[in-house]
Design a protein around this motif. Structure first.
Motif, mmCIF file in Angstrom:
data_model
loop_
_atom_site.group_PDB
_atom_site.id
_atom_site.type_symbol
_atom_site.label_atom_id
_atom_site.label_comp_id
_atom_site.label_asym_id
_atom_site.label_seq_id
_atom_site.Cartn_x
_atom_site.Cartn_y
_atom_site.Cartn_z
ATOM 1 N N ARG A 54 46.676 106.765 38.320
ATOM 2 C CA ARG A 54 46.580 106.063 37.039
ATOM 3 C C ARG A 54 47.938 105.531 36.602
ATOM 4 O O ARG A 54 48.058 104.366 36.181
ATOM 5 N N ASN A 110 41.715 102.840 45.025
ATOM 6 C CA ASN A 110 42.027 103.218 43.646
ATOM 7 C C ASN A 110 43.174 102.362 43.111
ATOM 8 O O ASN A 110 44.271 102.841 42.820
ATOM 9 N N LYS A 133 48.901 102.508 38.671
ATOM 10 C CA LYS A 133 48.197 101.280 38.283
ATOM 11 C C LYS A 133 48.801 100.668 37.025
ATOM 12 O O LYS A 133 48.982 99.446 36.944
ATOM 13 N N GLN A 193 36.547 98.244 28.925
ATOM 14 C CA GLN A 193 36.407 97.110 29.837
ATOM 15 C C GLN A 193 36.504 95.762 29.113
ATOM 16 O O GLN A 193 37.208 94.858 29.548
ATOM 17 N N LEU A 204 38.488 99.956 42.579
ATOM 18 C CA LEU A 204 38.118 100.732 41.402
ATOM 19 C C LEU A 204 38.748 100.183 40.131
ATOM 20 O O LEU A 204 38.147 100.224 39.062
ATOM 21 N N PHE A 258 40.117 99.675 36.792
ATOM 22 C CA PHE A 258 40.151 100.517 35.595
ATOM 23 C C PHE A 258 38.753 101.011 35.242
ATOM 24 O O PHE A 258 38.381 101.098 34.070
ATOM 25 N N ALA A 259 37.986 101.344 36.288
ATOM 26 C CA ALA A 259 36.627 101.840 36.074
ATOM 27 C C ALA A 259 36.605 103.180 35.356
ATOM 28 O O ALA A 259 35.600 103.558 34.758
ATOM 29 N N ASP A 260 37.734 103.917 35.395
ATOM 30 C CA ASP A 260 37.778 105.221 34.745
ATOM 31 C C ASP A 260 37.885 105.121 33.225
ATOM 32 O O ASP A 260 37.771 106.136 32.532
ATOM 33 N N VAL A 261 38.126 103.924 32.698
ATOM 34 C CA VAL A 261 38.145 103.730 31.237
ATOM 35 C C VAL A 261 37.043 102.730 30.885
ATOM 36 O O VAL A 261 37.307 101.618 30.424
ATOM 37 N N PHE A 262 35.815 103.144 31.103
ATOM 38 C CA PHE A 262 34.657 102.256 30.977
ATOM 39 C C PHE A 262 34.548 101.630 29.590
ATOM 40 O O PHE A 262 34.197 100.458 29.448
#
Length: 321
Positions: free
Chosen positions: A283, A189, A286, A38, A29, A31-35
Motif C-alpha cells: 500500500r 498488487n 502504491k 473508487q 488490483l 486501489f481495490a482495497d479502498v472500495f
C-alpha cells in the motif's frame, strides 16, 4: 520516470507444482482495497490528468510560439513537457478506466507494452535532465562558447539521443521478463505493470532478470544523475566566484527551476524505491508511486512557470492575444 526496483527484488524460485496453468493476462488490483473511495479517486485522478495535460501543453505551446524562447534551454524544456504528457498517458488512462468500470484485467501484451514504454520514457527523462544540466553548465561556465557549442544541430542530436538511447535496453529487458512462465497468481498488487510486482509472479529462477534490471538502472539512472551532480558542482562553483550579488542571483535564476525539478524527480524516486525493506508495504509503495508518476509531472510546469520570468512573460503575451 524510471523505477528503482532494488529493495523489492527478491531472488526466488517457485516450486514446479505451481506451474499448472499458463496465464493469458493479469489483474491490476490498483486501489481495490479502498472500495468506498473508487468514485473519489476517479475524480481526483481525472482532475490531475487534465492539469498535467493542460499545464505541460501550455509550456510546450509557448516554447514553440514565442520567438524569445527559441533557445536551447527552452527547446529542451518543450521536449521535457512533451515527455511528461507521454509518461502519464501510459498509466493514467488505464487506471481511470479500471476505476470507472471496475474491470481490472490486462493482457500479457498490454502489460508488456505498458512496462516497456514506462521504462523507455523513464530512461529518456533521466537522460534529458542530464542534457538540460549540461546546457546550463555551458551557459554559465563557458558563456562565450555557448552559441557555438549548443547550436541547433547539437541540441537536436542531444534530444534524439535521449529519446532513443533507452529503447534497445528496455525492449530487451521487457522481452526477457515476459519470456518467463507466469503460472501461479495473476494478481498484480499495483496500478500499472511495474517490474518488481510482475517479476514476483514469475515461476523459476529470476536471478538473471534482476541482474539485467540493476545494469539498466546503473546505465540510465545513476550515470545521468552523476553527470547532473558534476555539472551543478561546477555551476555553483562558478556562480560563487561572480563579483556581484546581482550577477550571482541572475546566474542562479537561470538554472534554479531545473535544479528544483531534478531534486523533485530523484528525491521522490529515492523515497519510493530506496526505503528500508522493513518499512516497505504494497500500500505504501502504491501511494509513493502515485507521487512519483503523477504528482511530480503535475508540479514540473508550475515550477517552470512560477520560477522562470521568460516563461511567465510568454504566458502573459499568449493570454493577451
Amino acid at each position: 520516470m524510471l523505477n528503482f526496483p532494488f529493495p523489492q527484488m527478491k531472488h526466488q524460485e517457485k516450486p514446479a507444482e505451481e506451474n499448472v496453468t499458463e496465464l493469458m493476462g493479469f489483474v491490476l488490483l490498483g486501489f481495490a482495497d479502498v472500495f468506498l473511495l473508487q468514485s473519489f479517486l476517479f475524480g481526483l485522478f481525472l482532475v490531475m490528468y487534465i492539469i498535467i495535460l493542460v499545464s505541460n501543453g501550455i509550456i510546450l505551446l509557448v516554447t514553440k510560439l514565442d520567438p524569445t524562447l527559441h533557445t536551447p534551454m527552452y527547446f529542451f524544456l518543450g521536449n521535457f513537457s512533451f515527455l511528461e504528457i507521454c509518461y502519464v498517458s501510459i498509466t493514467l488512462p488505464r487506471m481511470l478506466m479500471n476505476l470507472w468500470t471496475q474491470r481490472r484485467t490486462i493482457s500479457l501484451v498490454a502489460c508488456a507494452t505498458q512496462m516497456c514504454f514506462m521504462h523507455m520514457l523513464g530512461a529518456t527523462e533521466c537522460l534529458l535532465l542530464a542534457v538540460m544540466a549540461y546546457d546550463r553548465y555551458i551557459a554559465i561556465c563557458n558563456p562565450l562558447h555557448y552559441p557555438l557549442v549548443m547550436n541547433h544541430k547539437v541540441c537536436v542530436q542531444l534530444v534524439v539521443g535521449s529519446w532513443i538511447s533507452g529503447i534497445p535496453a528496455q525492449i530487451g529487458q521487457t522481452c526477457q521478463i515476459f519470456s518467463l512462465h507466469f503460472c501461479g497468481s495473476h494478481l498484480i498488487n499495483h496500478f500499472f505493470c511495474d517490474i518488481p510486482p510482475v517479476l514476483s509472479l514469475a515461476g523459476g529462477d529470476t536471478f538473471l532478470n534482476e541482474m539485467m534490471v540493476y545494469i539498466v538502472a546503473v546505465l540510465f539512472v545513476m550515470v545521468p544523475f552523476l553527470l547532473i551532480l558534476i555539472s551543478y558542482t561546477k555551476i555553483i562553483s562558478t556562480i560563487l566566484k561572480l563579483p556581484s550579488a546581482t550577477s550571482r542571483a541572475k546566474a542562479f535564476s537561470t538554472c534554479s527551476s531545473h535544479l528544483m525539478v531534478v531534486a523533485l524527480f530523484y528525491g521522490s524516486a529515492t523515497i519510493t524505491y530506496l526505503q528500508p525493506k522493513t518499512s516497505h508495504s504494497a500500500r505504501t509503495g502504491k501511494v509513493l508511486s502515485l507521487f512519483y508518476t503523477i504528482v511530480t509531472p503535475m508540479f514540473n510546469p508550475m515550477i517552470y512557470s512560477l520560477r522562470n520570468k521568460d516563461v511567465t512573460m510568454a504566458l502573459r503575451k499568449l493570454l493577451q492575444k
